[in-house]
Design a protein around this motif. Structure first.
Motif, short mmCIF file in Angstrom:
data_model
loop_
_atom_site.label_atom_id
_atom_site.label_comp_id
_atom_site.label_asym_id
_atom_site.label_seq_id
_atom_site.Cartn_x
_atom_site.Cartn_y
_atom_site.Cartn_z
N GLY A 1 0.83 -1.20 0.00
CA GLY A 1 0.00 0.00 0.00
C GLY A 1 0.86 1.25 0.00
O GLY A 1 0.59 2.22 -0.72
N ILE B 1 2.37 1.85 -3.41
CA ILE B 1 1.39 2.44 -4.33
C ILE B 1 1.19 3.91 -3.98
O ILE B 1 1.07 4.76 -4.87
CB ILE B 1 0.05 1.68 -4.27
N ALA B 2 1.21 4.19 -2.68
CA ALA B 2 1.04 5.57 -2.26
C ALA B 2 2.14 6.46 -2.84
O ALA B 2 1.92 7.62 -3.14
CB ALA B 2 1.02 5.66 -0.73
N GLN C 1 -4.88 0.12 -4.02
CA GLN C 1 -4.46 0.71 -2.74
C GLN C 1 -5.57 0.58 -1.70
O GLN C 1 -5.33 0.15 -0.57
CB GLN C 1 -4.10 2.17 -2.94
N ASN D 1 -5.31 -1.65 1.58
CA ASN D 1 -5.48 -1.05 2.91
C ASN D 1 -6.54 -1.78 3.72
O ASN D 1 -6.36 -2.02 4.91
CB ASN D 1 -5.88 0.42 2.79
#
Lengths: 666, 632
Positions: A57, A60-61, A123, A127
């Motif tokens: 995650g 990807i952030a 994402q 999450n």
């Protein structure tokens, strides 16, 4: 409660009861934390998965702003000739977008948007999965810790509960464990926060070493602040936990004794005393909050401070032409990501300090050394005990207090019934407590079937010795549950049988739902005598080989007692029994009588022998049966035998007949 | 509560939250908190002003960044980066000056509300009667005082702040956006209403999850509390492993409930963040287009992105904030169930203390059925006790003796015109006065973790030591106390010296005697005391309380014989009454008891009669055959 009135809690920080007082406050936080992590072991797969998902995650952030900036803006919307010295790496995103566009045969913008949506969705779901695995792992870890703590408390010896208040230990099982939840979850969070940190720091160093160093310049501020914060705050967090413990204990005791409180008209004063603890709690919460808010604010300000530093310094560099505007722009965007983990560490430390006050209390209870001595290689008891009991020169003193037993020796033959009589506080119950191994005693002093009780595991021993305690406890739950104590080995039939033996059956049938009636906490909705019968039935249902009755019928009327006695007679035949009673009538059926006075065995022998001795027993007997014509003061052994024969009426199906016969005989 | 883990729990696992599935009306429980928050009203206003200033300050940071970029990008404008940087620093400083006190203020309010609620809870519990305590057990009440109260605290500390922040951000940011570009602002804000609406739809369903989590926590607390209180019983029966297993079930039940609540939040978070993620795309794509078209400056992009971050941040948090609202509503419901529970026994309005009550007691046609019981505990009781008399109550267990004593001091609520003290209906006497005039020593010998002195002088802790010594002497406790390490100062009870059953009983007796009240009710307080001591105490009582009224419950004829008058109870009714002599001559139940207790076994007819009478109520049993089955 005692201290609360004489010593106002506000004025005495250290007046906490035993146990809380023993907290060393020498917590080595890191080691304690490492210890806590041991409980995560069965859930490491779950927590590990959560961690991996968190990293994904986080990656990807990082990629999303790059996609927006490098692909959508730079490549598609505003393709510009290379002006700046530095080009941000795109980690292959441009290539992927092109590939996707080719694949879909669409234009680049649509491909980029699809990619963006895909990344956002990935994402989000990452999450979600991450937070579910984390919650599940953390909750289960704490469940296990809670059960372990409970199990350790469950096995603490009697002496522990002699000086530790229930309210305090239970606070550890409930609130202190809850406090650890944030610790576990924020720990994983913080570790994962550092993933983008390292990627970004790499990119940033690549872009501009100077600017990166400026951005990182605030780290020392954060470190110093954390150290100072820790020094100050730890004390307050402990005081808060202690005061919550006091609040719980006070409330618990007040609730237990509420009837006395109301009868004594003490409500107002108790409200005042509780309020004093409440106020103390508020005071410490206030102090902690003052520092916490300051520390929190510093942490949340860090990104702004870093942004300001970068604009200030970076603006100059742009003017000098050493970096491009794009770099400065990206830096102001990235600096948030850079600082978040750092301020996160600060927050984590806050949680850590808060939780550690609880962790300390939990581990203190787990580590508490007061344990009953258990043999390393317990002796295997035979299928059925013969039931011989021997006390050899037993001396005993409770922790705080005088000698309770002084050189006590006696011997109970298998199948014999021994009565113990003596004034209150003479040590009768202590004898029972030692026999059931509630306290540690010296080796070679107490024997069951010739085996030193110290070499038998306490569990084995207690399963063989059934004690009807003087201060028994009725739990909330059904009548069934209370008699079987939720032991699955005890059938309903057996429960009902035991209830019939003690004549409890009679009133149980009158309860709204019979054996399934819910009893209130501590048997509030039963009379004391009814409760006592339940406690009695409970022991009979367990079918012990040695039966011990400690004032088991003290609150029961004579009539009911007669019935029980007769019912018991057959049951106790050939079964070793020890009966403590003040009413001599209760012990009529006993073979021998032991008179205890101030912890010493004064007289021991049969009823006739003791009467002949004209000692203490004789006096007691005289006193209780004073109405009786002296000459007929007691029945002869023949009489006793006759009586036991006659009392067989209870065991006959057709009782009326027998009773008729009985009355007819006279 | 116990049964809920065994049977009820399983059923609940499968069916999910059992309350109405969706509603905002649960938030109504928060209304109960209004009076508690109101007293901090102007502080709240101050805090909100602080929040507004803080939020405006934060909204300026992207603006400053934008200004720097603009100035550097446009060769026509002189580079301007020092002052914006200073501006950001200023925002930080303002944050410290304003936001630190505001946060501190709000958290302090939250702590104070916690304090007030706990105080009210404790306050109200003090005056409750048996019906209340049958319904709520100790652990459950403790859980409400700690866990539920802390839900409310979270709500005041964070929930209110988040919602306020969200609203302020919503008020500040869009106007700033519109100043730069109406089109971009509209496009950016487009997804926002959807996010908010979705958030509200989802949160409507959240309440049962929180309620069940709180209830499961209360079960953990109750289980722990009861188990540890009865630990000796558990250990004596060697049931530790069994109990640990059961605790594991309870703890797991809680874990499941807590997980469900968290899972719900996670779903909510997923929906909210995914929806908010659309906005940055719009800003960049549509924004870049506008930049290229020359409609806006480059610097507007970082401005919008920064503002979006502010907005998105509070939107993402709004889910969490709403969840705090609902968990506080659940907590509040549980707290106010207790706070709003009216004590069943209450003074009538405007009762004045009556002077000079004669210590006589009259009970006329009193019947009483306990709540949730099927049969009355006492039926049509007629008892007349003259001032100065000592009266004994005898009878089989559960024949209503204790109930009568409790009724006299109004521990249970009885109808009017049934009990009179000194000619006054007890319903017309203030409870405080009634309990001052009449001291009841209950059957269960309860000691607090306190010194002997405080335990004995529990109603008035200011008494002199001598008075306390006198009372212990009257209860024949003085030797025991003198032997204790610190005498009257020795701590006894739960965390003190272990006293024997008889010693505990005599301590509670001393607690009753020290009050020297006109009427003394002793509920079987000699059951664990040896006969010799009992004799001594009763002789002392007769001397000390010569002109005062005493009622004592006993099973022993030897105790009752000292009384002026004796009532014999069975099955909630008076079956015999008279003096010792009268009753013995009458040859009824009392005479039988007397005979059996004084070992006159030779009088078999009496014994047989007694047993037969008892037998009438006993069901025919097969104890004998079953005994052989089990006794083996």
């Amino acid at each position: 409660m005692a201290e609360a009135s004489t010593q106002h809690p506000d004025r005495a920080d250290s007046k906490y009861s035993a146990f809380d007082q023993h907290l060393t406050h020498r917590a080595v936080n890191v080691r304690m934390f490492a210890r806590l992590l041991r409980w995560t072991k069965p859930y490491r797969l779950t927590l590990g998965a959560s961690f991996v998902l968190l990293v994904v995650g986080a990656l990807i952030a990082v990629a999303i702003p790059l996609l927006l900036g490098r692909v959508i803006v730079d490549e598609i919307l505003a393709p510009q000739p290379e002006v700046s010295q530095y080009v941000l790496p795109d980690f292959g995103l441009i290539a992927i977008t092109h590939w996707l566009a080719n694949l879909l045969n669409s234009d680049l913008l649509l491909a980029a948007i699809i990619l963006y949506v895909g990344m956002v969705l990935t994402q989000s779901f990452t999450n979600l999965a991450q937070s579910l695995t984390l919650t599940s792992g953390a909750l289960k870890t704490l469940r296990d810790l809670r059960v372990d703590l409970f199990a350790s408390l469950e096995r603490k010896p009697s002496s522990f509960y002699d000086h530790v208040a229930v309210g305090r230990v239970m606070t550890r099982v409930t609130n202190d464990i809850e406090n650890l939840y944030n610790l576990i979850t924020s720990f994983i969070q913080i570790v994962a926060d550092f993933v983008p940190f390292f990627i970004i720091i790499w990119v940033m160093f690549d872009m501009s070493v100077d600017l990166t160093l400026v951005g990182l310049g605030i780290i020392p501020i954060a470190v110093v602040a954390t150290v100072i914060f820790r020094l100050i705050i730890t004390k307050f967090f402990r005081l808060i936990r202690d005061s919550v413990s006091s609040l719980n204990q006070y409330l618990q005791e007040d609730l237990m004794g509420i009837e006395v409180v109301q009868l004594s008209g003490r409500q107002e004063q108790n409200i005042e005393e509780y309020t004093a603890y409440n106020r103390e709690n508020r005071k410490h919460e206030f102090s902690a909050i003052d520092y916490e808010v300051l520390f929190e604010n510093l942490n949340t300000s860090l990104p702004s401070i870093a942004t300001a530093l970068i604009i200030w310094y970076g603006g100059g560099e742009v003017v000098q032409g050493s970096i491009s505007i794009g770099v400065l722009f990206t830096f102001t965007y990235f600096v948030n990501m850079l600082i978040t983990p750092i301020s996160g560490v600060g927050q984590f430390f806050n949680t850590l300090f808060r939780s550690m006050a609880s962790g300390e209390r939990i581990f203190q209870a787990l580590d508490w050394e007061e344990q009953l001595h258990e043999p390393e290689h317990p002796v295997e008891l035979p299928e059925r005990l013969r039931g011989e009991v021997q006390f050899r020169n037993v001396n005993f003193t409770y922790k705080k207090g005088n000698k309770v037993l002084d050189d006590v020796s006696f011997h109970i033959k298998p199948g014999e019934k021994l009565a113990i009589v003596g004034p209150t506080g003479s040590g009768k119950s202590t004898i029972i407590r030692l026999l059931a191994r509630f306290y540690d005693i010296e080796d070679d002093t107490v024997f069951v079937d010739g085996i030193d009780v110290n070499s038998i595991s306490s569990k084995d021993l207690r399963q063989r010795i059934g004690v009807v305690l003087q201060d028994f406890h009725i739990f909330s739950g059904t009548v069934y549950d209370n008699i079987s104590l939720n032991n699955p080995d005890i059938s309903k039939e057996r429960v009902e049988w035991a209830a019939r033996v003690v004549n409890a059956d009679q009133y149980i049938h009158k309860l709204p739902n019979g054996y399934d009636t819910e009893l209130a906490e501590r048997g509030h909705n039963l009379s004391q005598g009814q409760q006592q019968l339940l406690a009695f039935a409970r022991v009979l249902a367990a079918n012990p080989e040695i039966l011990v009755l400690d004032e088991a019928t003290s609150s029961i009327d004579t009539g009911t007692e007669l019935i029980i006695q007769d019912g018991l007679k057959k049951l106790t035949e050939g079964r070793t029994s020890i009966i403590i009673a003040h009413r001599l009538q209760t012990i009529q059926e006993c073979d021998r009588i032991l008179v205890l006075h101030r912890g010493r065995v004064c007289e021991i022998g049969t009823h006739e022998e003791l009467i002949a001795q004209k000692g203490i027993y004789f006096t007691l007997h005289e006193l209780q049966f004073q109405d009786v014509d002296k000459a007929d003061a007691f029945a002869t052994p023949e009489d006793l035998k006759q009586r036991s024969d006659r009392s067989r009426w209870l065991h006959q199906d057709d009782t009326d007949d027998l009773i008729g016969g009985l009355s007819g005989r006279d | 509560m116990r049964h809920t883990y065994s049977g009820g729990m399983r059923a609940r696992y499968q069916s999910g939250p059992r309350r109405e599935r969706s509603s905002f009306k649960h938030l109504g429980h928060l209304r109960n908190l209004v009076p508690y928050l109101k007293r901090y009203g102007w502080l709240f206003a101050l805090a909100i002003v602080g929040l507004v200033v803080h939020r405006i300050g934060l909204a300026f940071v992207p603006d400053f960044t934008g200004t720097v970029i603009d100035s550097l990008a446009d060769p026509n404008i002189p580079p301007n980066y020092f002052w914006p940087a200073m501006g950001i620093f200023a925002v930080v400083v303002v944050q410290f000056i304003i936001f630190v006190p505001v946060r501190r203020l709000l958290r302090r309010i939250a702590i104070s509300v916690t304090y007030d609620l706990r105080k009210r809870l404790f306050n109200n519990i003090q005056y409750q009667g048996p019906a209340f305590f049958n319904k709520y057990n100790t652990g459950d009440l403790m859980s409400r005082a700690v866990n539920d109260v802390s839900q409310v605290r979270m709500f005041v500390s964070f929930g209110l702040v988040q919602i306020t922040t969200f609203l302020i951000t919503l008020a500040i940011v869009p106007p700033m956006m519109f100043r730069y570009s109406t089109g971009l602002a509209l496009a950016t804000l487009l997804p926002l209403p959807f996010v908010v609406i979705t958030g509200f739809i989802i949160t409507r369903k959240i309440y049962p999850y929180f309620m069940e989590r709180q209830e499961a926590m209360a079960q953990v607390t109750s289980f722990t509390q009861e188990n540890l209180t009865g630990i000796r019983t558990i250990q004596a029966m060697a049931q530790e492993s069994q109990e640990i297993k059961r605790f594991r079930q309870t703890a797991t039940h809680y874990t499941k409930k807590a997980y469900r609540a968290s899972r719900f939040l996670a779903y909510m978070h997923l929906t909210m963040t995914t929806l908010t993620a659309i906005s940055p795309l719009i800003v960049l794509s549509f924004g870049s287009y506008l930049v290229l078209q020359g409609h806006i400056d480059v610097g507007t992009l970082p401005r919008f992105l920064g503002w979006l971050l502010l907005l998105a941040g509070s939107v993402a948090h709004i889910g969490w904030a709403l969840s705090l609202f609902f968990s506080a509503a659940a907590g509040s419901e549980r707290i106010f169930q207790i706070i709003s529970h009216q004590p069943e026994v209450q003074d009538k309005a405007n009762l004045a203390t009556k002077g000079d009550l004669k210590p006589s007691i009259e009970i006329k046609g009193l019947s009483y059925t306990y709540p949730e019981a099927t049969e009355p505990a006492i039926k049509d009781i007629e008892v007349h006790i003259k001032a100065g008399h000592t009266v004994a109550f005898l009878g089989r267990m559960a024949s209503g003796k204790s109930t009568i004593l409790k009724a006299v001091v109004r521990l249970v609520d009885t109808p009017r015109n049934t009990i009179f003290v000194g000619g006054q209906d007890i319903c017309d006497l203030p409870i405080q006065q009634l309990r001052q005039e009449i001291a009841l020593v209950p059957q269960y010998a309860f000691l607090f973790s306190a010194s002997v002195k405080e335990n004995v002088s529990y109603d008035d802790t200011t008494r002199e030591d001598e008075v306390v010594w006198d009372a212990t002497e009257a209860a024949s406790m003085e030797e025991t106390v003198a032997d204790l390490a610190e005498g009257l100062r020795t701590v006894v009870g739960e965390r003190g010296v272990t006293l024997s059953g008889g010693q505990k009983q005599r301590s509670t007796l001393a607690r009753g005697l020290i009050r020297d009240s006109n009427v003394l009710l002793l509920d079987d307080v000699f059951s664990s005391v040896d006969t010799e001591t009992e004799e001594r105490i009763i002789r002392g009582l007769n001397r000390l309380r010569a002109d005062k009224t005493t009622i004592l419950i006993s099973h022993r004829v030897s105790t009752a014989r000292h009384a002026d008058y004796i009532y014999v109870f069975d099955d909630g009714k008076v079956i015999e009454s008279g003096t010792h002599g009268e009753l013995v001559t009458r040859g009824g139940h009392y005479a039988d008891l007397e005979a059996v207790q004084s070992n006159q076994d030779r009088d078999q007819s009496r014994r047989a009669r007694l047993i037969r009478k008892l037998q009438e109520v006993v069901q025919p049993t097969q104890v004998d055959s079953e005994q052989q089955k089990y006794a083996g």
